[in-house]
Write an enzyme that holds these catalytic residues in place. Structure first.
Site, PDB file in Angstrom:
ATOM      1  N   GLY A 117       9.802 -11.505   4.867  1.00  0.00           N
ATOM      2  CA  GLY A 117      10.555 -11.711   5.249  1.00  0.00           C
ATOM      3  C   GLY A 117      11.383 -12.264   4.381  1.00  0.00           C
ATOM      4  N   THR A 158      -7.465 -10.434  -0.258  1.00  0.00           N
ATOM      5  CA  THR A 158      -6.752 -10.720   0.935  1.00  0.00           C
ATOM      6  C   THR A 158      -7.484 -10.405   1.982  1.00  0.00           C
ATOM      7  OG1 THR A 158      -5.196  -9.457   0.633  1.00  0.00           O
ATOM      8  CG2 THR A 158      -5.501  -9.340   2.857  1.00  0.00           C
ATOM      9  N   ALA A 194       0.593  -1.237  -0.044  1.00  0.00           N
ATOM     10  CA  ALA A 194       0.109  -0.046   0.134  1.00  0.00           C
ATOM     11  C   ALA A 194       1.165   1.320  -0.290  1.00  0.00           C
ATOM     12  CB  ALA A 194      -1.089   0.128   1.637  1.00  0.00           C
ATOM     13  N   TYR A 215      -8.590  -5.683  -1.380  1.00  0.00           N
ATOM     14  CA  TYR A 215      -9.303  -5.590   0.796  1.00  0.00           C
ATOM     15  C   TYR A 215     -10.990  -4.944   0.262  1.00  0.00           C
ATOM     16  CZ  TYR A 215      -4.808  -4.728   2.981  1.00  0.00           C
ATOM     17  OH  TYR A 215      -3.527  -4.761   3.103  1.00  0.00           O
ATOM     18  N   SER A 230      -2.046  -2.344  -4.424  1.00  0.00           N
ATOM     19  CA  SER A 230      -2.838  -2.603  -4.156  1.00  0.00           C
ATOM     20  C   SER A 230      -4.560  -1.687  -4.220  1.00  0.00           C
ATOM     21  CB  SER A 230      -2.015  -2.049  -2.427  1.00  0.00           C
ATOM     22  OG  SER A 230      -2.771  -1.797  -1.732  1.00  0.00           O
ATOM     23  N   HIS A 275       1.476 -11.268   6.373  1.00  0.00           N
ATOM     24  CA  HIS A 275       1.432 -10.112   6.005  1.00  0.00           C
ATOM     25  C   HIS A 275       2.634  -9.173   5.603  1.00  0.00           C
ATOM     26  CE1 HIS A 275      -2.025  -8.010   4.534  1.00  0.00           C
ATOM     27  NE2 HIS A 275      -1.201  -6.483   4.797  1.00  0.00           N
ATOM     28  N   LYS A 305      -5.025 -14.762  -0.421  1.00  0.00           N
ATOM     29  CA  LYS A 305      -4.197 -14.273   0.223  1.00  0.00           C
ATOM     30  C   LYS A 305      -4.033 -14.206   1.549  1.00  0.00           C
ATOM     31  CE  LYS A 305      -0.511 -10.521   0.054  1.00  0.00           C
ATOM     32  NZ  LYS A 305      -0.593  -9.860   1.332  1.00  0.00           N
ATOM     33  N   GLN A 321      -4.944  -6.449  -6.306  1.00  0.00           N
ATOM     34  CA  GLN A 321      -4.981  -6.835  -4.742  1.00  0.00           C
ATOM     35  C   GLN A 321      -6.698  -6.613  -4.087  1.00  0.00           C
ATOM     36  OE1 GLN A 321      -4.043  -4.639  -2.150  1.00  0.00           O
ATOM     37  NE2 GLN A 321      -5.617  -6.106  -0.786  1.00  0.00           N
ATOM     38  N   ASP A 334       4.945 -14.894   0.290  1.00  0.00           N
ATOM     39  CA  ASP A 334       6.139 -13.991   0.752  1.00  0.00           C
ATOM     40  C   ASP A 334       6.376 -14.113   2.089  1.00  0.00           C
ATOM     41  OD1 ASP A 334       3.987 -12.308   2.511  1.00  0.00           O
ATOM     42  OD2 ASP A 334       3.403 -11.226   0.731  1.00  0.00           O
TER      43      ASP A 334
END
Length: 371
Positions: free
Chosen positions: A297, A171, A94, A145, A121, A264, A240, A143, A295
């Site tokens: 890290g 998501t 975002a 929301y 996003s 996340h 996701k 993506q 995803d």
């Protein structure tokens, strides 16, 4: 620097000389304003899960394959019907205007330059159409929301379909925002509008904290929503925020065309396991029914290799790309992907793997080393 509503945005456009991706965070901190940097870099509560996301890659080790008779390994791959030059994609992240005046447009340009896949996003600083146009035909995902207001969801999905996105990422791990202490300490409110929020009751996000924005998001998301979005858009829907085999199978049963394993980036539920630790069991349960994106890290080429060998088909990253964006715009984004691809190629060569498909079948082991 560009000044927008009193907020200083980087306008750098330059290639970066990168030693490693972890080093970018400290450099980006020097030029991104405190509130914006805290929002980008921070996790939830005491950042335990955020830290474990990267540390847990040490739980798996690569078994090198000698006498493999290979050279010049290829990072090209084919997934979701797309031919990509790299298995590394841009995670939907975002408000990229917090890092650079061109925001998602420069990210899209940089990702396209390396032949990668961009995900944008709902809470982008630039519109779906503008981000897609900046990619100049390169593949992109959108993506979602999901909002409580289905009319708003339809509007976003209509724009995404019109812009030519190849899939929808739904998501499901962010029905409320995590307890993000950096934002509380900094009293952070978004200084830059979110282009996709301008037409409805959510407002444009400017002057709000992330908690206020999430208040308009749907708290109740079910299998029926996966079906509804797929039926409405006629696009693949990838779920996701999956962190267990049971949820992966539930999503597939609802018609998901892909599973996105993610916590996340440690920004939501603190105290949950690192993403790489849950990936193997999820991949075993999915058993190649649908592709898997991973995803959280990822900072090294060896991390990408391990995620692919543990069951992922694509590996996404967010924060390092945003730091590259702040430091160098589109060229900085390109530099981040090129560095990680270079590290991945070295790892592939040393592990005796010629192709990404070889990597997916490469053996991993697990020795319990003391910290």
């Amino acid at each position: 620097m560009t000044l927008t509503n009193g907020y200083e945005q980087s306008d750098r456009e330059q290639k970066l000389d990168i030693v490693n991706l972890p080093s970018l965070e400290a450099e980006a901190k020097k030029i991104i304003p405190t509130g914006g940097f805290g929002y980008i870099a921070g996790g939830s509560e005491d950042d335990w899960t955020l830290r474990q996301n990267t540390a847990a890659f040490g739980h798996l080790q690569i078994v090198p394959k000698a006498l493999s008779n290979i050279e010049q390994p290829s990072t090209a791959t084919h997934v979701f019907g797309l031919d990509l030059k790299t298995p590394i994609m841009m995670a939907p992240t975002a408000a990229q205007g917090l890092a650079h005046s061109q925001g998602e447009k420069d990210t899209a340009r940089g990702v396209a330059a390396v032949g990668g896949l961009m995900a944008q996003s709902t809470y982008s600083s630039t519109s779906i159409a503008d981000t897609a146009a900046a990619g100049n035909g390169a593949p992109q995902f959108f993506q979602l929301y999901m909002s409580k207001d289905w009319t708003f969801n339809e509007s976003l999905l209509d724009e995404a379909v019109k812009a030519g996105v190849k899939a929808i990422l739904l998501t499901v791990d962010a029905t409320v925002d995590g307890y993000r202490e950096a934002d509380i300490v900094n009293n952070f409110q978004f200084p830059i509008p979110m282009a996709n929020l301008t037409k409805f009751s959510e407002g444009d996000g400017k002057g709000k904290g992330i908690g206020e924005i999430y208040a308009s998001a749907a708290q109740k998301i079910s299998e029926d929503d996966v079906r509804r979005i797929a039926d409405y858009t006629h696009l693949p829907v990838i779920v996701k925020g999956i962190q267990s085999p049971e949820d992966a199978l539930r999503a597939i049963g609802a018609g998901a065309a892909g599973i996105y394993v993610s916590n996340h980036g440690g920004r939501q539920l603190n105290g949950g396991p690192a993403s790489i630790d849950v990936l193997p069991a999820i991949a075993k349960a999915v058993n190649h029914q649908v592709p898997i994106i991973f995803d959280s890290g990822v900072r090294r080429g060896s991390h990408v290799f391990k995620a692919l060998a543990a069951g992922a088909d694509l590996v996404a990253m967010g924060r390092p790309v945003i730091y590259g964006l702040a430091l160098g715009g589109a060229q900085g984004v390109q530099s981040v992907f090129e560095e990680l691809n270079h590290e991945l190629e070295i790892t592939m060569q040393l592990a005796g793997t010629k192709t990404i498909e070889d990597v997916k079948h490469a053996p991993l082991t697990h020795f319990n080393y003391a910290e």
